[in-house]
Design an enzyme around this catalytic site. Structure first.
Site, PDB file in Angstrom:
ATOM      1  N   CYS A   1      12.040  -3.861  -7.980  1.00  6.06           N
ATOM      2  CA  CYS A   1      10.953  -3.307  -6.941  1.00  6.06           C
ATOM      3  C   CYS A   1      11.085  -1.731  -6.925  1.00  6.06           C
ATOM      4  CB  CYS A   1      11.473  -3.990  -5.733  1.00  6.06           C
ATOM      5  SG  CYS A   1      13.381  -3.816  -5.193  1.00  6.06           S
ATOM      6  N   HIS A   2      11.715  -1.261  -7.735  1.00  5.89           N
ATOM      7  CA  HIS A   2      11.764   0.020  -7.621  1.00  5.89           C
ATOM      8  C   HIS A   2      11.675   0.723  -8.957  1.00  5.89           C
ATOM      9  CE1 HIS A   2      13.618   4.330  -7.087  1.00  5.89           C
ATOM     10  NE2 HIS A   2      12.903   4.188  -5.661  1.00  5.89           N
ATOM     11  N   PHE A   3      10.567   0.903  -9.685  1.00  9.95           N
ATOM     12  CA  PHE A   3       9.234   0.452  -9.182  1.00  9.95           C
ATOM     13  C   PHE A   3       8.742  -0.218 -10.333  1.00  9.95           C
ATOM     14  CE2 PHE A   3      10.347   5.022  -8.115  1.00  9.95           C
ATOM     15  CZ  PHE A   3       9.764   5.041  -6.826  1.00  9.95           C
TER      16      PHE A   3
END
Length: 177
Positions: A75-77
């Site tokens: 999720c990052h990124f």
């Protein structure tokens, strides 16, 4: 603080030991706890002592094995995975709090601040190992137990983050913190 003998202090800790800390089993229910996974930012502590480090007041070295499936990479990124720098900073605070419990401090650990943080690199899912090094500068043992340290984060042999004056306190009551 408690006598070191009652704590059964060791100079290194396994992942299972770190999980026991998160359950309040390592330093007792009144001692500081590490977070549980997924916020636990280390797999082992390979060295701890009260005598060495840059200031001669204590040293901690811990490691995190990097695996592409670590949750933050998803999720990052999206499409550009990188470990958030704040997690490396939090790992250093976690280790200062662990040190305070290791020397017999009681209370719930809370990060209190940092003097300066520098990021000069990144941790990608292709990395193999992160090493955290904490150099204790000072421990205050009064109504508040507080530790101050400098630290660094290394990935695959290269220092990529440095932090000065990491501060962690142990509190008996956090309801008004």
């Amino acid at each position: 603080m408690q006598n070191a003998c009652t704590l059964n202090k060791k100079s290194s800790y396994s992942y299972d030991d770190l999980l026991a800390s998160g359950r309040g089993e390592l330093f007792g229910k009144e001692g500081p706890q590490l977070p549980a996974p997924t916020m636990l930012m280390m797999d082992r502590i390979i060295e701890m002592n009260e005598e060495t480090g840059a200031f001669g007041k204590g040293y901690i070295e811990a490691e995190l094995d990097i695996k592409p499936e670590l949750p933050f990479f998803g999720c990052h990124f999206i499409g550009d995975p990188v470990m958030p720098g704040c997690l490396g900073l939090d790992a250093m605070w976690q280790l200062v709090g662990f040190y305070l419990g290791w020397i017999g401090g009681k209370g719930k650990g809370r990060a209190l601040g940092v003097g300066e943080v520098k990021f000069t690199g990144q941790i990608l899912p292709t990395a193999k190992k992160v090493v955290y090094r904490i150099h204790m500068k000072r421990v205050i043992n009064r109504k508040l137990v507080m530790g101050m340290a400098d630290g660094e984060v290394e990935v695959d042999g290269r220092v990529i983050y440095t932090a000065t004056d990491l501060k962690v306190g142990l509190f008996q009551d956090t309801s008004t913190f």
